[in-house]
Design a protein around this motif. Sequence first.
Motif, PDB file in Angstrom:
ATOM      1  N   MET A 487     124.956  55.790  39.335  1.00 47.07           N
ATOM      2  CA  MET A 487     124.040  55.015  38.502  1.00 47.07           C
ATOM      3  C   MET A 487     122.636  55.553  38.756  1.00 47.07           C
ATOM      4  SD  MET A 487     125.744  51.273  39.280  1.00 47.07           S
ATOM      5  CE  MET A 487     124.720  50.324  38.156  1.00 47.07           C
ATOM      6  N   LEU A 488     121.717  55.213  37.894  1.00 45.63           N
ATOM      7  CA  LEU A 488     120.356  55.705  38.050  1.00 45.63           C
ATOM      8  C   LEU A 488     119.405  54.526  38.168  1.00 45.63           C
ATOM      9  CD1 LEU A 488     118.224  57.909  38.166  1.00 45.63           C
ATOM     10  CD2 LEU A 488     118.174  57.921  35.664  1.00 45.63           C
ATOM     11  N   ALA A 489     118.823  54.395  39.333  1.00 47.69           N
ATOM     12  CA  ALA A 489     117.817  53.362  39.551  1.00 47.69           C
ATOM     13  C   ALA A 489     116.433  53.957  39.333  1.00 47.69           C
ATOM     14  CB  ALA A 489     117.939  52.791  40.962  1.00 47.69           C
ATOM     15  N   ILE A 490     115.660  53.296  38.491  1.00 49.98           N
ATOM     16  CA  ILE A 490     114.239  53.617  38.366  1.00 49.98           C
ATOM     17  C   ILE A 490     113.519  52.537  39.163  1.00 49.98           C
ATOM     18  CG2 ILE A 490     112.296  53.978  36.804  1.00 49.98           C
ATOM     19  CD1 ILE A 490     114.247  54.732  34.622  1.00 49.98           C
ATOM     20  N   THR A 491     113.210  52.866  40.394  1.00 45.38           N
ATOM     21  CA  THR A 491     112.611  51.877  41.290  1.00 45.38           C
ATOM     22  C   THR A 491     111.088  51.936  41.183  1.00 45.38           C
ATOM     23  OG1 THR A 491     112.653  53.451  43.130  1.00 45.38           O
ATOM     24  CG2 THR A 491     114.528  51.959  42.916  1.00 45.38           C
ATOM     25  N   GLU A 492     110.467  50.815  41.477  1.00 47.81           N
ATOM     26  CA  GLU A 492     109.005  50.757  41.429  1.00 47.81           C
ATOM     27  C   GLU A 492     108.450  50.403  42.799  1.00 47.81           C
ATOM     28  OE1 GLU A 492     105.823  47.588  39.797  1.00 47.81           O
ATOM     29  OE2 GLU A 492     106.858  48.681  38.193  1.00 47.81           O
ATOM     30  N   ILE A 493     107.478  51.173  43.241  1.00 43.35           N
ATOM     31  CA  ILE A 493     106.668  50.837  44.412  1.00 43.35           C
ATOM     32  C   ILE A 493     105.308  50.408  43.881  1.00 43.35           C
ATOM     33  CG2 ILE A 493     105.646  51.650  46.556  1.00 43.35           C
ATOM     34  CD1 ILE A 493     108.703  51.521  46.650  1.00 43.35           C
ATOM     35  N   GLN A 494     104.882  49.190  44.215  1.00 46.82           N
ATOM     36  CA  GLN A 494     103.713  48.605  43.564  1.00 46.82           C
ATOM     37  C   GLN A 494     102.443  49.417  43.740  1.00 46.82           C
ATOM     38  OE1 GLN A 494     103.111  44.519  44.645  1.00 46.82           O
ATOM     39  NE2 GLN A 494     104.591  43.777  43.133  1.00 46.82           N
ATOM     40  N   PHE A 495     102.253  49.951  44.927  1.00 43.43           N
ATOM     41  CA  PHE A 495     101.044  50.732  45.198  1.00 43.43           C
ATOM     42  C   PHE A 495     101.403  51.927  46.060  1.00 43.43           C
ATOM     43  CE2 PHE A 495      99.445  46.453  44.390  1.00 43.43           C
ATOM     44  CZ  PHE A 495      98.476  46.712  43.429  1.00 43.43           C
ATOM     45  N   LEU A 496     100.714  53.019  45.841  1.00 44.71           N
ATOM     46  CA  LEU A 496     101.005  54.263  46.538  1.00 44.71           C
ATOM     47  C   LEU A 496     101.008  54.094  48.053  1.00 44.71           C
ATOM     48  CD1 LEU A 496     101.449  57.322  46.549  1.00 44.71           C
ATOM     49  CD2 LEU A 496      98.979  57.603  46.217  1.00 44.71           C
ATOM     50  N   ALA A 497     100.064  53.328  48.579  1.00 43.23           N
ATOM     51  CA  ALA A 497      99.981  53.176  50.032  1.00 43.23           C
ATOM     52  C   ALA A 497     101.206  52.480  50.605  1.00 43.23           C
ATOM     53  CB  ALA A 497      98.721  52.401  50.409  1.00 43.23           C
ATOM     54  N   TYR A 498     101.906  51.706  49.774  1.00 41.77           N
ATOM     55  CA  TYR A 498     103.084  50.993  50.279  1.00 41.77           C
ATOM     56  C   TYR A 498     104.237  51.940  50.604  1.00 41.77           C
ATOM     57  CZ  TYR A 498     100.903  46.667  48.470  1.00 41.77           C
ATOM     58  OH  TYR A 498     100.073  45.614  48.211  1.00 41.77           O
ATOM     59  N   VAL A 499     104.189  53.139  50.052  1.00 44.39           N
ATOM     60  CA  VAL A 499     105.249  54.116  50.333  1.00 44.39           C
ATOM     61  C   VAL A 499     105.345  54.410  51.824  1.00 44.39           C
ATOM     62  CG1 VAL A 499     105.923  56.535  50.025  1.00 44.39           C
ATOM     63  CG2 VAL A 499     105.187  55.179  48.071  1.00 44.39           C
ATOM     64  N   HIS A 500     104.210  54.348  52.513  1.00 37.12           N
ATOM     65  CA  HIS A 500     104.211  54.734  53.923  1.00 37.12           C
ATOM     66  C   HIS A 500     105.055  53.801  54.775  1.00 37.12           C
ATOM     67  CE1 HIS A 500     101.333  57.755  52.846  1.00 37.12           C
ATOM     68  NE2 HIS A 500     100.527  56.850  52.338  1.00 37.12           N
TER      69      HIS A 500
END
Length: 755
Positions: A487-500
Amino acid sequence: MTPIHRRQCAAPGMGGPVMDAAEAIHDALRAALRSGELPARRSRLGLDDADISAPALIDLFHSQVVSRQLDRTARKLQARGEGFYTIGSSGHEGNAAIAAATRVGDIAFLHYRDAAFQIHRSKQLPGQTPVWDMLLSFAASSDDPISGGRHKVLGSRALNIPPQTSTIASHLPKAVGTAFSIGIAAKIGLEDRPLAPDSIVLCSFGDASANHSTTQGAINTASWAAYQGIPMPIVFACEDNGIGISTRTPSGWIGASFRNRPALAYLRCDGLDLLDTLRTARQAAAIARDKRKPVFLHMGCTRLYGHAGSDVQSTYLARTEIAQNDARDPLLHGAALLADLGLLRPDQILAIYDETGEIVARAAEEAIQRPKLTTPAQVMASILPPARTIAAANLPSPERRAATFGSDGAQMDKPQHMARLLSWTLADLMLAWPQIVVAGEDVGPKGGVYNVTAKLHQRFGPARVINTLLDEQSILGLGIGFGHNDMLAITEIQFLAYVHNAEDQLRGEAATLPFFSDGQFANPMIVRIAGLGYQKGFGGHFHNDNSLAVFRDIPGLIIACPSNGRDAVAMLRECVRLALEERRVVIFVEPIALYMTRDLHTEGDGLWTSVYEAPGSDAPLRIGQVGRHGDGTDLAIVSYANGYYLSRQAQKLLADDHGVDARAVDLRWLAPLDSAAILAEVGDARHVLIVDECRITGSQSEALMAMFAERAPDLPVSRIAAEDSFIALGRAATLTLPSRDSIVDAALEAVRGKD
C-alpha cells in the motif's frame, strides 16, 4: 552437573587472558551429555499441554542446536579473519518455539538474536537452506541470498522475514504500521495484499531496547489504537536476558513496565522451557490472530558469550554471575526435557549436537570460498529497488469525480494557491489509486494545520484519511509498514523540525531496506513535510526550520521541493509514480510561506496562482526536470522554493533598474541533483548565483558549488545562503535569510564585481 571451566586465551589489544566463553559452554554441554548429569526439568508440562508431538519437539530442539553451532562457527570464522562482526543468538534459542507458533505468512521483524526463529520457520517451507544461507552472510559473500554480502543480517524473502539492521528496536514502529495496514486493507476492500487478512505481525527485541523511545512509542501506538477498537494484530516478543551490553535491566522491570498497559495483553514464558514457550507463544498468536489485538510476549532467557564480537563479560560481571548465566543454557535445559520425557537419551542428543557441528563446520569451509563484492557498483547496486510494472491508474468517471469534489469543481477553472491545488491533487490521486492512504497529525476533519488535506476525510473516510497520534516515529513507521503490505501511505509531518524526533525511521529503516535485502524488499512511501522559513508570525525555529541536511546524505532518498502550485501538482503526481513503480522513498517538502501566496510582484497580480489541471490533462514533470524563467545570459540565478520566488522578484528588478538580463532556474528536485539538467538550463549564462534559503553550512548550495566547480570550472559562480542561525520570531524571522534585495545586491556583485 559438570561445572564449567573456561579456557584462557589472549585477546587482541588486551594485556591479560580472557575466557573463551563459547568453547567453555560447548565443553560443558558435551560433558553433561556424556555423563548424563542434566539439570532437573524446569516445569512439569507434558507434550499434550503444549499440543506437540514427540518428533516435533525433537525437531524444535534440533533448530536450537543448529543455531548454537552456527554461533560457534561464526566466532571461529571471525577469529580467522573469514567472518565479521556478529551478534550471536546463544541463550535466546527459545525463540524457535515462537516460530513454531506462527505461520510463514506472518511477517516477522526479528531481534538480531533470533537465528533459531529463522531456522525453525524454514522448516515450514520445503527447499530452504538456512545453514548455508547464514554462513554466506557470516562470510559476507555476494551469494548471501538476503543481503548479497552487504551485512550480516537475519532475513529471508521466502520466509517473510525482512532483514533488520537495527540494534535499538527502530523496527518496532514499522511493525506496528504493518499490523495496522492489515485491518485497513480489509476495511477498504483491497485484495491480493502480501499479508492475508488473518495474518499477524511478529516483532521481537531485547529487554534493553525496551527502554528506547522507538519501543515505547510503538507499543504506545499499538495500545492507543487497540484501546479504540482498531485492529492491531501484533505480537511484541521481548527476549529478556537481563542485560544490555554491560548495563543491567532491573529485576522485574519489563513485567512492571508492560504488564498493565491499556489494551495490551501481557503473557510471560520461560524461554529455557520449550513447552512453556511454545504453549504461551501459541496463546499470544491466537489473541493477535483471533481478537486482532496486540500482545506483549515476555520471554525470559539468558545471554551467553557476552554482547557481541570480542565483548568480554568478565570486565563487568563477576565470575559467579557468569557461571549462573552459563548454567541457564537453553540447550542444556532442552536436553534435560527430552531426556526426562524419554524421547532421547543423553548420548543420542550428544550425537545430534556433534553431527550438527560437523555439518556446519564443513559448510563453513565452502561458504568462505564463495565470491565477495569487489566493486563500488556491486555494493551500490541495491540502493534502489528494482522497478516494477503496475496497472494503469484507475481514472474515475466524470460523474464520480464530480460527486467527490462537489462544489469545489466549480472553482477548478479559477487560479488557486498551492495549498488548495495540493488538496485537490491528493483527492484525485486517492480516486485513482485505492491503495493510497493519507496519514498524519490533524489531517482528518481539521484538514491539517494549513488546510492542505481539507475535505479528504469527508470524501474518503477515516480508513483512508488517518488521524494519527502525535508521534512522528509512529507516523513514519506507519508509512514504512504500509509499504510492506503493498500500500502507499502519503504521510504528513506537520513541521520540518519535527522530523528530527524520528529521522532514524528514514535513515536507518526506510532507505536501507532495499540495500540490505539486495532489492528483494522495499517500503515505498511519500512523506509530505511543511517546512522552510519566511513565516513571520508563527513559531520561531521549531516551526521555521530551514535545514534539509538531515535528508540530503541518505542514499536513494528523493527530495522534491516545489516553488509554486502548478509544479506542486505535477511533482506530487510524479512522486506517486516513483513510489508505486520504482518503489522509492520520497520526501515532499512544501514551503509553508508559499502555501497561500498569490502574488509575485504587486498586490493582486495573481502571478503565483495556477488553474488546476486534471489528471491526464497536464504534462508530466519527471524527477530531475529543472524549471527556468527567462533566457538572460548575464546571469543565471539557481534556487528553489522560497528562494526561487524571491529570485523571480529580483530578476525583474535587475532588468528594470539595472539592465541585467538574468534567467531564474528552479531546481525542483533537491536529491538526487541532476547536474546535466541544471547545466543545460544555466546554458550560456556568463555568471551563476546560487540562492539557498537553507543555512550556509550543510545546505544544497555546498553541493551546487562543488558541482559547478567540477563540471563547469571556467564559469564564475557565487552564492548567497541563510546565516548559520536558528530562525527568530516576528519581524526578525527573515533577518538571517536571503531577501529580494540581498539577491539583487549579490547578483550585481556577481555580474559587475564590487564597487
